[in-house]
Motif scaffolding. Structure first.
Motif, PDB file in Angstrom:
ATOM      1  N   SER A  12       0.828  -1.207   0.000  1.00 50.49           N
ATOM      2  CA  SER A  12       0.000   0.000   0.000  1.00 50.49           C
ATOM      3  C   SER A  12       0.861   1.255   0.000  1.00 50.49           C
ATOM      4  O   SER A  12       0.591   2.224  -0.720  1.00 50.49           O
ATOM      5  CB  SER A  12      -0.923   0.006   1.222  1.00 50.49           C
ATOM      6  N   PHE A  13       1.919   1.232   0.802  1.00 55.30           N
ATOM      7  CA  PHE A  13       2.833   2.377   0.858  1.00 55.30           C
ATOM      8  C   PHE A  13       3.476   2.639  -0.498  1.00 55.30           C
ATOM      9  O   PHE A  13       3.518   3.776  -0.982  1.00 55.30           O
ATOM     10  CB  PHE A  13       3.903   2.122   1.922  1.00 55.30           C
ATOM     11  N   ALA A  14       3.962   1.587  -1.155  1.00 54.63           N
ATOM     12  CA  ALA A  14       4.584   1.740  -2.474  1.00 54.63           C
ATOM     13  C   ALA A  14       3.580   2.232  -3.502  1.00 54.63           C
ATOM     14  O   ALA A  14       3.909   3.048  -4.367  1.00 54.63           O
ATOM     15  CB  ALA A  14       5.197   0.413  -2.919  1.00 54.63           C
ATOM     16  N   ALA A  15       2.338   1.752  -3.417  1.00 57.22           N
ATOM     17  CA  ALA A  15       1.308   2.179  -4.363  1.00 57.22           C
ATOM     18  C   ALA A  15       0.992   3.662  -4.191  1.00 57.22           C
ATOM     19  O   ALA A  15       0.807   4.386  -5.176  1.00 57.22           O
ATOM     20  CB  ALA A  15       0.040   1.345  -4.168  1.00 57.22           C
ATOM     21  N   VAL A  16       0.933   4.132  -2.960  1.00 52.78           N
ATOM     22  CA  VAL A  16       0.688   5.557  -2.710  1.00 52.78           C
ATOM     23  C   VAL A  16       1.846   6.391  -3.253  1.00 52.78           C
ATOM     24  O   VAL A  16       1.647   7.431  -3.893  1.00 52.78           O
ATOM     25  CB  VAL A  16       0.492   5.818  -1.204  1.00 52.78           C
ATOM     26  N   ALA A  17       3.077   5.928  -3.012  1.00 53.76           N
ATOM     27  CA  ALA A  17       4.248   6.657  -3.498  1.00 53.76           C
ATOM     28  C   ALA A  17       4.270   6.712  -5.027  1.00 53.76           C
ATOM     29  O   ALA A  17       4.576   7.752  -5.617  1.00 53.76           O
ATOM     30  CB  ALA A  17       5.522   5.996  -2.975  1.00 53.76           C
ATOM     31  N   ARG A  24      -5.918   7.184  -5.549  1.00 58.09           N
ATOM     32  CA  ARG A  24      -5.500   6.457  -6.740  1.00 58.09           C
ATOM     33  C   ARG A  24      -4.890   5.104  -6.374  1.00 58.09           C
ATOM     34  O   ARG A  24      -5.121   4.099  -7.036  1.00 58.09           O
ATOM     35  CB  ARG A  24      -4.502   7.299  -7.537  1.00 58.09           C
ATOM     36  N   ALA A  25      -4.109   5.075  -5.292  1.00 59.24           N
ATOM     37  CA  ALA A  25      -3.515   3.818  -4.854  1.00 59.24           C
ATOM     38  C   ALA A  25      -4.591   2.809  -4.467  1.00 59.24           C
ATOM     39  O   ALA A  25      -4.482   1.616  -4.769  1.00 59.24           O
ATOM     40  CB  ALA A  25      -2.580   4.067  -3.673  1.00 59.24           C
ATOM     41  N   ALA A  26      -5.636   3.294  -3.804  1.00 59.20           N
ATOM     42  CA  ALA A  26      -6.728   2.399  -3.420  1.00 59.20           C
ATOM     43  C   ALA A  26      -7.378   1.779  -4.646  1.00 59.20           C
ATOM     44  O   ALA A  26      -7.743   0.594  -4.648  1.00 59.20           O
ATOM     45  CB  ALA A  26      -7.766   3.165  -2.594  1.00 59.20           C
ATOM     46  N   GLY A  27      -7.512   2.559  -5.719  1.00 62.67           N
ATOM     47  CA  GLY A  27      -8.075   2.024  -6.958  1.00 62.67           C
ATOM     48  C   GLY A  27      -7.188   0.960  -7.567  1.00 62.67           C
ATOM     49  O   GLY A  27      -7.665  -0.085  -8.008  1.00 62.67           O
ATOM     50  N   PHE A  28      -5.877   1.198  -7.570  1.00 63.51           N
ATOM     51  CA  PHE A  28      -4.953   0.212  -8.135  1.00 63.51           C
ATOM     52  C   PHE A  28      -4.979  -1.085  -7.340  1.00 63.51           C
ATOM     53  O   PHE A  28      -4.869  -2.171  -7.895  1.00 63.51           O
ATOM     54  CB  PHE A  28      -3.522   0.757  -8.148  1.00 63.51           C
ATOM     55  N   LEU A  29      -5.111  -0.974  -6.011  1.00 68.57           N
ATOM     56  CA  LEU A  29      -5.045  -2.149  -5.141  1.00 68.57           C
ATOM     57  C   LEU A  29      -6.399  -2.809  -4.925  1.00 68.57           C
ATOM     58  O   LEU A  29      -6.479  -3.856  -4.284  1.00 68.57           O
ATOM     59  CB  LEU A  29      -4.459  -1.740  -3.779  1.00 68.57           C
TER      60      LEU A  29
END
Length: 286
Positions: A12-17, A24-29
């Motif tokens: 999750s941290f990497a996706a936010v970065a 947007r990270a929540a959508g990807f994950l």
């Protein structure tokens, strides 16, 4: 006592970065925003440091966050490789990648070579076309992920890099000195109207000397010094060169290279391809 890092929280941290925000990270994950925020909060608490600066409209990495991101990516890559090789869950299948023809080089050959080396049982289909068509294919599900060149970004997209547009011509060519300036563009080029407007603002007469629906036809005409074209910096082929015009031609705009992946592509073949593309473009920025 040694502490263990939570790989889910690291993902999750990497996706936010990578995406620049929790939403947007929540959508990807394929997770809720609150779930992503909670995972990162637990990660910060376990380390006793703040990883994200949440002041302002977006999020930014703190100094500790920048350091942690490198470790997170290496840990996730090792985890994903081990799972893929031992279970085969993400080690076979196929993925279709759409890329505009004018940015195939230099990144995509590197992506394909590494992808084949690491996941030889995954079949990769590359579709080369223009941005508007690629977005339509992506919307229909005919492409698993796409790259685009745009001035903005749409849903399910993330900007990998922003680069300037440059004038290109034949090696040692003189077409750029002619007035009216002979231009060569594909009919569907997203840069075409902006370049014409820049020339109009600069008071430079131009003519559309070569038009085609084929990238190779445009490149052949430019390499023959019949006209000049515009490309993303770094994407010019070896048989063309950047025009050193000394201010005789106007400076051009910058363009974003965006990556679009499905919101549910948190794992599997598409995620593997997307991660390799991100890593390749990060290396280009370094």
């Amino acid at each position: 006592m040694l502490r263990n890092l939570d790989l889910t929280a690291l993902r999750s941290f990497a996706a936010v970065a990578d995406s620049g925000g929790v939403t947007r990270a929540a959508g990807f994950l394929n997770l809720t925003q609150s779930a992503v925020s909670m995972q990162i909060k637990r990660l910060e608490e376990s380390l006793g440091v703040q990883l994200l600066n949440r002041a302002g409209r977006g999020v930014a990495l703190t100094a500790a966050g920048e350091q942690m991101l490198g470790y997170a990516r290496r840990l996730l890559q090792t985890n994903d490789e081990a799972v893929a090789r031992l279970t085969g869950d993400a080690f076979e299948g196929e993925v279709t990648i759409g890329v505009p023809s004018d940015i195939v080089y230099p990144a995509i050959p590197k992506v394909l070579k590494r992808f084949h080396a690491e996941y030889p049982r995954i079949r990769v289909t590359l579709i080369s076309s223009y941005t508007r068509r690629l977005k339509a294919l992506f919307a229909r599900g005919d492409c698993d992920l796409i790259l685009t060149t745009e001035n903005s970004i749409g849903p399910e997209g993330e900007t990998l890099i922003e680069l300037p547009l440059i004038w290109i011509g034949a090696p040692g060519g003189q077409a750029w000195r002619q007035r009216p300036l002979p231009l060569a563009f594909e009919y569907s080029s997203i840069f075409r109207s902006g370049v014409q407007e820049a020339l109009d603002r600069a008071g430079i007469d131009w003519i559309m000397a070569v038009e085609s629906d084929s990238t190779r036809s445009i490149e052949a005409s430019v390499s023959a010094d019949l006209a000049v074209d515009v490309l993303v910096e770094g994407a010019e082929p070896k048989y063309l060169e950047r025009i050193q015009h000394g201010g005789a031609l106007p400076d051009l705009a910058r363009t974003q290279i965006n990556l679009y992946t499905p919101a549910a592509a948190g794992s599997g073949v598409t995620a593997l391809a997307a991660d390799l593309i991100r890593q390749t473009y990060r290396a280009l920025k370094a």
